[in-house]
Design a protein around this motif. Structure first.
Motif, PDB file in Angstrom:
ATOM      1  N   GLN A  29       0.882  -1.282   0.137  1.00 25.86           N
ATOM      2  CA  GLN A  29       0.011   0.111   0.111  1.00 25.86           C
ATOM      3  C   GLN A  29       0.866   1.267   0.043  1.00 25.86           C
ATOM      4  O   GLN A  29       0.475   2.210  -0.569  1.00 25.86           O
ATOM      5  N   ASP A  30       2.038   1.093   0.663  1.00 25.76           N
ATOM      6  CA  ASP A  30       2.798   2.364   0.930  1.00 25.76           C
ATOM      7  C   ASP A  30       4.012   2.370  -0.403  1.00 25.76           C
ATOM      8  O   ASP A  30       3.963   1.525  -0.938  1.00 25.76           O
ATOM      9  N   ASP A  31       4.771   3.379  -0.021  1.00 27.51           N
ATOM     10  CA  ASP A  31       5.946   3.209  -1.321  1.00 27.51           C
ATOM     11  C   ASP A  31       7.303   2.468  -0.832  1.00 27.51           C
ATOM     12  O   ASP A  31       8.196   2.625  -1.681  1.00 27.51           O
TER      13      ASP A  31
END
Length: 241
Positions: free
Chosen positions: A12-14
């Protein structure tokens, strides 16, 4: 050269993409295989088990695994038995919360590019490293006390058991057993595959990595049983189907 990459970063995140970028900037020709980034947060044992199960199927190369609940503390960052201590092979300034980007990904990339591991930092004695203990099953007369190791996305529940352990209890395909997890108690059938039991039945089977697992044919065993890694499971032989 290939780098395999396993973490608890999720998608979901980078975090995963950033680590890929760091690797490619240092070693542009490197191929990166993402084994998984779905390790449960901070679950070191799960990460180690998945890594051990999957590496035999990976090409030779550098293996980057980051499940790091101690990030930012005085725990040591390692490559093999060397400490990542040479500032020439990390990103500066080093974040106290993202060593995957600043320490581990650069180290993996430099190794893939041909840097000698000894260049990354001083050696460490293997005996000084913390080892992960896999819980052992207890086999008694007519029962076995096991533990949940991993729950996969299908809800299949992997145990610290093998079919050899079950054979010691006389459990083979077709044997009906009683399984107890927490306050839940139910019957299951030992089988070779899901289709050997009816839809909705609980099955005890050998998974793709040689561990015994609990599943529900066309269902989600972990959800129904509220099973989580570390839970205790008692399997008792009752009767043959």
């Amino acid at each position: 050269m290939t780098i395999t990459f396993l973490s608890d970063f999720g998608l979901q995140d980078d975090f995963v993409g950033t680590c890929h970028g760091v690797i490619k900037r240092i070693a542009p020709g490197t191929d990166v295989i993402d084994i998984t980034h779905g390790i449960e947060p901070q679950q070191i044992l799960q990460g180690a088990l998945v890594l051990a199960s999957t590496l035999p199927y990976m090409p030779e190369g550098v293996h980057l695994a980051v499940v790091d609940p101690g990030v930012g503390t005085d725990r040591k960052a390692l490559t093999g038995a060397w400490e990542l201590d040479n500032p020439a092979y990390r990103l500066e300034p080093v974040s106290r919360t993202f060593h995957g980007r600043d320490l581990f990904a650069p180290a993996a990339a430099h190794l893939a590019a041909g840097v000698d591991p000894a260049e990354l930092g001083p050696p460490l004695e293997p005996d000084a490293l913390v080892r992960i203990d896999v819980p052992a099953a207890t086999i008694g007369v007519g029962f076995v006390l096991a533990h949940v190791l991993i729950v996969d996305r299908f809800g299949n529940v992997q145990l610290n058991l093998t079919t050899d352990d079950l054979a010691r209890l006389g459990i083979e395909p077709g044997t009906r057993v009683e399984v107890e997890i927490g306050l839940q108690r139910f019957y299951a059938y030992a089988a070779s595959t899901f289709a050997d039991v009816r839809v909705g039945d609980v099955v005890l089977y050998e998974d793709a990595y040689g561990n015994v697992a609990i599943a529900i044919n066309a269902g989600n065993a972990a959800e129904m049983l509220a099973a989580r890694p570390g839970d205790t499971v008692t399997i008792t032989v009752r009767a043959r189907a």
